[in-house]
Design an enzyme around this catalytic site. Structure first.
Site, PDB file in Angstrom:
ATOM      1  N   GLY A  42       0.791  -1.228   0.000  1.00 21.92           N
ATOM      2  CA  GLY A  42       0.000   0.000   0.000  1.00 21.92           C
ATOM      3  C   GLY A  42       0.821   1.275   0.000  1.00 21.92           C
ATOM      4  O   GLY A  42       0.355   2.298   0.502  1.00 21.92           O
TER       5      GLY A  42
ATOM      6  N   ASN B 291       1.461   3.027  -2.624  1.00 20.18           N
ATOM      7  CA  ASN B 291       0.693   3.958  -3.472  1.00 20.18           C
ATOM      8  C   ASN B 291      -0.510   4.495  -2.720  1.00 20.18           C
ATOM      9  O   ASN B 291      -0.825   5.683  -2.809  1.00 20.18           O
ATOM     10  CB  ASN B 291       0.260   3.281  -4.774  1.00 20.18           C
ATOM     11  CG  ASN B 291       1.364   3.321  -5.822  1.00 20.18           C
ATOM     12  OD1 ASN B 291       1.684   4.373  -6.352  1.00 20.18           O
ATOM     13  ND2 ASN B 291       1.965   2.175  -6.092  1.00 20.18           N
TER      14      ASN B 291
ATOM     15  N   ARG C 251     -14.192 -16.345 -10.183  1.00 25.85           N
ATOM     16  CA  ARG C 251     -13.805 -14.951 -10.351  1.00 25.85           C
ATOM     17  C   ARG C 251     -15.063 -14.060 -10.385  1.00 25.85           C
ATOM     18  O   ARG C 251     -15.089 -12.971  -9.838  1.00 25.85           O
ATOM     19  CB  ARG C 251     -13.075 -14.835 -11.695  1.00 25.85           C
ATOM     20  CG  ARG C 251     -11.895 -13.937 -11.684  1.00 25.85           C
ATOM     21  CD  ARG C 251     -11.120 -14.055 -12.973  1.00 25.85           C
ATOM     22  NE  ARG C 251      -9.898 -14.836 -12.802  1.00 25.85           N
ATOM     23  CZ  ARG C 251      -8.835 -14.435 -12.134  1.00 25.85           C
ATOM     24  NH1 ARG C 251      -8.807 -13.259 -11.560  1.00 25.85           N
ATOM     25  NH2 ARG C 251      -7.773 -15.203 -12.029  1.00 25.85           N
TER      26      ARG C 251
ATOM     27  N   MET D 147      -3.838  -7.095  -6.968  1.00 16.62           N
ATOM     28  CA  MET D 147      -3.289  -8.155  -7.799  1.00 16.62           C
ATOM     29  C   MET D 147      -4.349  -9.179  -8.208  1.00 16.62           C
ATOM     30  O   MET D 147      -4.234 -10.371  -7.917  1.00 16.62           O
ATOM     31  CB  MET D 147      -2.130  -8.841  -7.052  1.00 16.62           C
ATOM     32  CG  MET D 147      -1.025  -7.898  -6.636  1.00 16.62           C
ATOM     33  SD  MET D 147      -0.337  -6.968  -8.028  1.00 16.62           S
ATOM     34  CE  MET D 147       0.685  -8.232  -8.760  1.00 16.62           C
TER      35      MET D 147
ATOM     36  N   ILE E  25      -7.017 -10.196 -11.585  1.00 14.22           N
ATOM     37  CA  ILE E  25      -7.542  -9.909 -12.929  1.00 14.22           C
ATOM     38  C   ILE E  25      -9.052  -9.751 -12.777  1.00 14.22           C
ATOM     39  O   ILE E  25      -9.721 -10.601 -12.175  1.00 14.22           O
ATOM     40  CB  ILE E  25      -7.184 -11.043 -13.905  1.00 14.22           C
ATOM     41  CG1 ILE E  25      -5.679 -11.056 -14.116  1.00 14.22           C
ATOM     42  CG2 ILE E  25      -7.928 -10.870 -15.231  1.00 14.22           C
ATOM     43  CD1 ILE E  25      -5.165 -12.200 -14.949  1.00 14.22           C
ATOM     44  N   LEU E  26      -9.569  -8.645 -13.293  1.00 14.34           N
ATOM     45  CA  LEU E  26     -10.992  -8.341 -13.098  1.00 14.34           C
ATOM     46  C   LEU E  26     -11.822  -8.842 -14.274  1.00 14.34           C
ATOM     47  O   LEU E  26     -11.354  -8.866 -15.418  1.00 14.34           O
ATOM     48  CB  LEU E  26     -11.149  -6.824 -12.940  1.00 14.34           C
ATOM     49  CG  LEU E  26     -10.449  -6.281 -11.685  1.00 14.34           C
ATOM     50  CD1 LEU E  26     -10.212  -4.788 -11.781  1.00 14.34           C
ATOM     51  CD2 LEU E  26     -11.250  -6.628 -10.433  1.00 14.34           C
TER      52      LEU E  26
ATOM     53  N   ASN F  54      -5.638   2.361 -13.031  1.00 17.64           N
ATOM     54  CA  ASN F  54      -4.632   1.429 -12.535  1.00 17.64           C
ATOM     55  C   ASN F  54      -3.260   2.059 -12.743  1.00 17.64           C
ATOM     56  O   ASN F  54      -3.086   2.938 -13.578  1.00 17.64           O
ATOM     57  CB  ASN F  54      -4.714   0.111 -13.328  1.00 17.64           C
ATOM     58  CG  ASN F  54      -3.724  -0.925 -12.829  1.00 17.64           C
ATOM     59  OD1 ASN F  54      -3.538  -1.075 -11.604  1.00 17.64           O
ATOM     60  ND2 ASN F  54      -3.082  -1.650 -13.732  1.00 17.64           N
TER      61      ASN F  54
ATOM     62  N   HIS G  58       0.669   0.709 -13.548  1.00 11.67           N
ATOM     63  CA  HIS G  58       1.416  -0.484 -13.949  1.00 11.67           C
ATOM     64  C   HIS G  58       2.896  -0.109 -14.032  1.00 11.67           C
ATOM     65  O   HIS G  58       3.242   0.918 -14.630  1.00 11.67           O
ATOM     66  CB  HIS G  58       0.900  -0.984 -15.302  1.00 11.67           C
ATOM     67  CG  HIS G  58       1.582  -2.230 -15.745  1.00 11.67           C
ATOM     68  ND1 HIS G  58       1.296  -3.471 -15.200  1.00 11.67           N
ATOM     69  CD2 HIS G  58       2.558  -2.435 -16.657  1.00 11.67           C
ATOM     70  CE1 HIS G  58       2.060  -4.381 -15.767  1.00 11.67           C
ATOM     71  NE2 HIS G  58       2.842  -3.776 -16.648  1.00 11.67           N
TER      72      HIS G  58
ATOM     73  N   GLU H  22       5.970   6.503  -9.114  1.00 10.51           N
ATOM     74  CA  GLU H  22       4.556   6.098  -9.066  1.00 10.51           C
ATOM     75  C   GLU H  22       3.811   6.959  -8.060  1.00 10.51           C
ATOM     76  O   GLU H  22       2.674   7.380  -8.287  1.00 10.51           O
ATOM     77  CB  GLU H  22       4.427   4.623  -8.659  1.00 10.51           C
ATOM     78  CG  GLU H  22       4.934   3.641  -9.694  1.00 10.51           C
ATOM     79  CD  GLU H  22       4.689   2.191  -9.300  1.00 10.51           C
ATOM     80  OE1 GLU H  22       3.700   1.909  -8.603  1.00 10.51           O
ATOM     81  OE2 GLU H  22       5.498   1.333  -9.688  1.00 10.51           O
TER      82      GLU H  22
HETATM   83  C1  GRF Z   1       3.373  -1.042  -7.648  1.00  6.65           C
HETATM   84  O1  GRF Z   1       4.624  -1.226  -8.259  1.00  6.65           O
HETATM   85  C2  GRF Z   1       2.319  -0.939  -8.714  1.00  6.65           C
HETATM   86  O2  GRF Z   1       2.793  -0.366  -9.902  1.00  6.65           O
HETATM   87  C3  GRF Z   1       1.978  -2.382  -8.971  1.00  6.65           C
HETATM   88  O3  GRF Z   1       2.053  -2.993  -7.703  1.00  6.65           O
HETATM   89  C4  GRF Z   1       2.934  -2.267  -6.857  1.00  6.65           C
HETATM   90  C5  GRF Z   1       2.144  -1.905  -5.642  1.00  6.65           C
HETATM   91  O4  GRF Z   1       2.891  -1.362  -4.639  1.00  6.65           O
HETATM   92  N1  GRF Z   1       0.691  -2.482  -9.612  1.00  6.65           N
HETATM   93  P1  GRF Z   1       2.192  -0.787  -3.309  1.00  6.65           P
HETATM   94  O5  GRF Z   1       1.322  -1.897  -2.725  1.00  6.65           O
HETATM   95  O6  GRF Z   1       1.386   0.402  -3.706  1.00  6.65           O
HETATM   96  O7  GRF Z   1       3.347  -0.458  -2.419  1.00  6.65           O
END
Ligand code: GRF
Length: 218
Positions: free
Chosen positions: A16, A18, A69, A94, A96-97, A111, A113, A178
């Site tokens: 988490g 981000n 799913r 993580m 797939i939707l 999202n 990536h 990010e």
């Molecule tokens: C990030 O690198 C993001 O790009 C990818 O998963 C990672 C998540 O990191 N989708 P965090 O859980 O936000 O630390």
């Protein structure tokens, strides 16, 4: 969009970091938004604690308890919709939707990536960039469509690959970027400047290029 702050709902699976950048940007006022809830598909996701510390409501919907799913996504949609968010943010989520899920949130699902899409959709992006001898890597914020990691990009950060970089060192440097570009894209959305029109991401009335709108992070 009205003058009310944009309601964000954030989906996580792991650390988490981000999510933390969203919390920080909302608290500092840089992002005119509120986080109405954080939902994790993993009960042990460390990001849940970050949300609790910020007094944000949390929910766990453990995907291992569902037999398909579709049934997991149905439950997830029900939970999300109970908060009526304006924007759903996948932050290291993580899973797939299903197409039904993606269609339901068309134009309000973002999202991030860790590659310069369209390069390296899927997993192990950092190692793949190094193995290919690329000189730069990065991250892409994009609208989510049915194509895995294939929706229209809104913003990219470019990070040079240094001699001697391994996947971990590169991932660490990209993550720093990010944390800047994801809240920025959400801010544009919150301000009504970033929209999805058909299959095109549009910023301030201009269609963004399909290869991303590059911002050099370093
Ligand atoms: C990030 O690198 C993001 O790009 C990818 O998963 C990672 C998540 O990191 N989708 P965090 O859980 O936000 O630390």
């Amino acid at each position: 969009m009205s003058n009310k702050p944009c309601k964000l709902l954030i989906l996580i699976s792991g650390g988490g970091s981000n999510l933390q950048s969203f919390i920080d940007q909302c608290q500092s006022g840089n992002l005119p938004a509120t986080i109405c809830a954080v939902i994790s598909n993993r009960p042990q996701a460390a990001g849940l604690e970050r949300a609790r510390l910020a007094n944000i409501e949390t929910r766990v919907i453990d995907h291992t308890l569902f037999d398909s799913r579709e049934s997991f996504d149905r439950q997830l949609m029900e939970a999300i919709n109970s908060y009526s968010p304006d924007l759903v943010i996948l932050a290291g989520f993580m899973r797939i939707l299903t197409p039904g899920f993606v269609k339901h949130y068309h134009g309000r699902l973002l999202n991030i990536h860790p590659s310069l899409l369209p390069k390296y959709p899927g997993l192990n992006t950092h190692q793949r960039a190094i193995d290919a001898g690329d000189l730069e890597a990065g991250a892409t914020v994009h609208f989510v469509t049915e194509q895995l990691d294939g929706g229209p990009p809104a913003l990219q950060a470019v990070v040079p690959i240094a001699r001697g970089d391994d996947a971990d060192s590169l991932a660490r440097r990209i993550l720093v970027e990010e944390h800047k570009i994801y809240p920025l894209a959400a801010r544009w959305f919150s301000e009504g400047r970033l929209t999805l029109q058909g299959n095109r991401a549009v910023l301030d009335g201009e269609t963004l290029p399909a290869s991303g709108f590059a911002y050099c992070g370093e």
